[in-house]
Design a protein around this motif. Structure first.
Motif, short mmCIF file in Angstrom:
data_model
loop_
_atom_site.label_atom_id
_atom_site.label_comp_id
_atom_site.label_asym_id
_atom_site.label_seq_id
_atom_site.Cartn_x
_atom_site.Cartn_y
_atom_site.Cartn_z
N UNK A 1 0.82 -1.21 0.00
CA UNK A 1 0.00 0.00 0.00
C UNK A 1 0.86 1.27 0.00
N UNK A 2 1.96 1.25 0.75
CA UNK A 2 2.76 2.46 0.90
C UNK A 2 3.82 2.64 -0.19
N UNK A 3 4.05 1.64 -1.00
CA UNK A 3 5.04 1.77 -2.06
C UNK A 3 4.38 1.61 -3.43
N UNK A 4 4.02 0.41 -3.78
CA UNK A 4 3.51 0.12 -5.12
C UNK A 4 2.25 0.92 -5.43
N UNK A 5 1.34 0.99 -4.49
CA UNK A 5 0.08 1.70 -4.74
C UNK A 5 0.24 3.22 -4.66
N UNK A 6 1.44 3.69 -4.44
CA UNK A 6 1.71 5.13 -4.47
C UNK A 6 2.40 5.55 -5.76
N UNK A 7 2.76 4.58 -6.59
CA UNK A 7 3.45 4.86 -7.83
C UNK A 7 2.48 5.44 -8.87
N UNK A 8 2.86 6.54 -9.51
CA UNK A 8 1.96 7.23 -10.44
C UNK A 8 1.54 6.36 -11.62
N UNK A 9 2.44 5.56 -12.15
CA UNK A 9 2.10 4.70 -13.29
C UNK A 9 1.09 3.62 -12.88
#
Length: 139
Positions: A55-63
């Motif tokens: 949640x805090x890394x991958x789901x914060x990526x703009x792409x």
């Protein structure tokens, strides 16, 4: 300097994308039908550190945000609290399900994935959907 910092914060807020999550699977199916989209169902647990990392890394990526917002209605469910249909047999989390608006499973996988691998999985979902359509598994 203070004004520059404030301006950068405001710009980042304006340009940052958000994901619109629901925890109501059935209502999300209806939205998916209306919007002609599939569902992405993320099942987590409050005690899962890999869930928090995803949640805090991958789901914060703009792409990743852009890809998810364009193609999917988003459901985020806690396996210990939220009601999901019984075919969601979630033993390990995070568990990722991609489902048609008719409730047919397209693809699923488990685990934490960085943004590059997760975007690759999103491409795999499209391929799996086309394959299942051709095979008549999904109508």
């Amino acid at each position: 300097m203070k004004h520059l910092f404030l301006m950068l914060v405001l710009i980042s807020i304006l340009w940052s994308a958000e994901l619109d999550w629901s925890n109501d699977y059935e209502a999300s199916l209806e939205v998916a039908k209306k919007e002609n989209k599939h569902l992405y169902v993320l099942v987590t647990s409050s005690t899962c550190r890999w869930c928090r990392k995803f949640e805090s890394t991958t789901l914060q990526n703009e792409k990743v945000l852009k890809m998810l917002n364009e193609k999917y209605v988003l459901v985020h469910a806690d396996r210990d609290i939220d009601d999901l249909p019984s075919w969601f047999n979630v033993k390990r989390v995070p568990k990722h399900y991609f489902v048609t608006s008719k409730g047919e499973e397209i693809y699923s996988f488990v685990g934490y994935w960085d943004e590059l691998d997760f975007r690759s999985f999103l491409g795999d979902v499209d391929k799996e959907y086309e394959k299942k359509i051709k095979q008549g598994i999904i109508k």
